[in-house]
Design an enzyme around this catalytic site. Structure first.
Site, short mmCIF file in Angstrom:
data_model
loop_
_atom_site.label_atom_id
_atom_site.label_comp_id
_atom_site.label_asym_id
_atom_site.label_seq_id
_atom_site.Cartn_x
_atom_site.Cartn_y
_atom_site.Cartn_z
N CYS A 196 0.84 -1.10 0.03
CA CYS A 196 -0.08 0.04 0.03
C CYS A 196 1.06 1.21 0.06
O CYS A 196 1.98 1.22 0.77
CB CYS A 196 -0.94 0.05 1.39
SG CYS A 196 -2.06 1.56 1.33
N HIS B 247 -8.94 -3.66 -2.13
CA HIS B 247 -8.12 -3.09 -1.28
C HIS B 247 -8.33 -1.31 -1.39
O HIS B 247 -8.52 -0.77 -0.16
CB HIS B 247 -6.66 -3.27 -1.63
CG HIS B 247 -5.69 -2.34 -1.01
ND1 HIS B 247 -4.57 -2.91 -0.43
CD2 HIS B 247 -5.47 -1.05 -1.02
CE1 HIS B 247 -3.94 -2.12 0.08
NE2 HIS B 247 -4.29 -0.99 -0.21
N GLU B 248 -8.61 -0.81 -2.43
CA GLU B 248 -8.93 0.65 -2.48
C GLU B 248 -10.62 0.52 -2.16
O GLU B 248 -10.41 1.77 -1.41
CB GLU B 248 -9.03 1.00 -3.95
CG GLU B 248 -7.72 0.77 -4.69
CD GLU B 248 -6.49 1.13 -3.91
OE1 GLU B 248 -6.58 2.14 -3.07
OE2 GLU B 248 -5.45 0.71 -4.11
N HIS C 238 -10.12 1.37 1.53
CA HIS C 238 -9.73 2.76 1.96
C HIS C 238 -10.78 3.86 2.36
O HIS C 238 -10.81 4.69 3.10
CB HIS C 238 -8.76 3.19 0.99
CG HIS C 238 -7.36 2.70 1.06
ND1 HIS C 238 -6.50 3.17 2.05
CD2 HIS C 238 -6.47 2.14 0.08
CE1 HIS C 238 -5.48 2.62 2.09
NE2 HIS C 238 -5.25 1.96 0.78
#
Ligand code: CO
Length: 164
Positions: free
Chosen positions: A86, A128-129, A132
């Site tokens: 990341c 993953h994004e 966020h």
């Protein structure tokens, strides 16, 4: 020019706001995010990582560029896990268990609704994004002890960078 936000900046743990306006400033933001992502050798970059608490991320996997706005996962099949990195956690790699194939829905920078199935690295990067945007980072599921260890390691990486 945007600046990369790194852990432990508290913005990384904030929930992002839904984007309502698909105007020129949004397109500029997406373009600037791509620029910073490529400069940092990343494959994905989310709003909070550039100090913008809004539901947007950019990704470029398998040479396909995506601007992803107001995303959600409709359904999923199976699991997949790789060592993830990341841009907000320099030098850290962690294996994360995620969905295998996902059916996703999001808007592009024009506001057009897009639905597609993603698998492999595209699926992992998307998840993953997306995390966020919910204020979740890829080390959050780890134990406090492991997190402390990784934090120390990141400090070392930062110090090395300052020295050279
Ligand atoms: Co990240």
């Amino acid at each position: 020019m945007l600046k990369l936000v790194t852990y432990p900046d508290p913005i990384l743990h904030e929930k992002c706001m839904k984007i309502q306006e698909f105007d020129d400033s949004l397109k500029k933001l997406a373009a600037d995010m791509f620029e910073l992502m490529y400069k940092s050798n990343g494959i994905g970059l989310a709003g909070p990582q550039v100090g913008v608490s809004q539901r947007i991320f950019v990704m470029d996997v398998n040479s396909k560029k995506r601007v992803v706005i107001n995303p959600k996962i409709n359904s999923n099949i199976g699991t997949n896990a790789i060592e993830e990195g990341c841009l907000s956690f320099p030098g850290i790699h962690v294996k994360v268990i995620r969905f295998g194939i996902i059916n996703v829905e999001y808007q592009n920078e024009e506001g057009t609704l897009i639905t597609e199935n993603l698998s492999g690295l595209e699926s992992i990067c998307f998840q993953h994004e997306l995390d966020h945007l919910s204020g979740i980072t890829f080390i959050d599921a780890l134990s406090e002890e492991t997190k402390k260890f990784l934090k120390k390691r990141m400090e070392r990486v930062k110090n090395v960078r300052r020295d050279t």
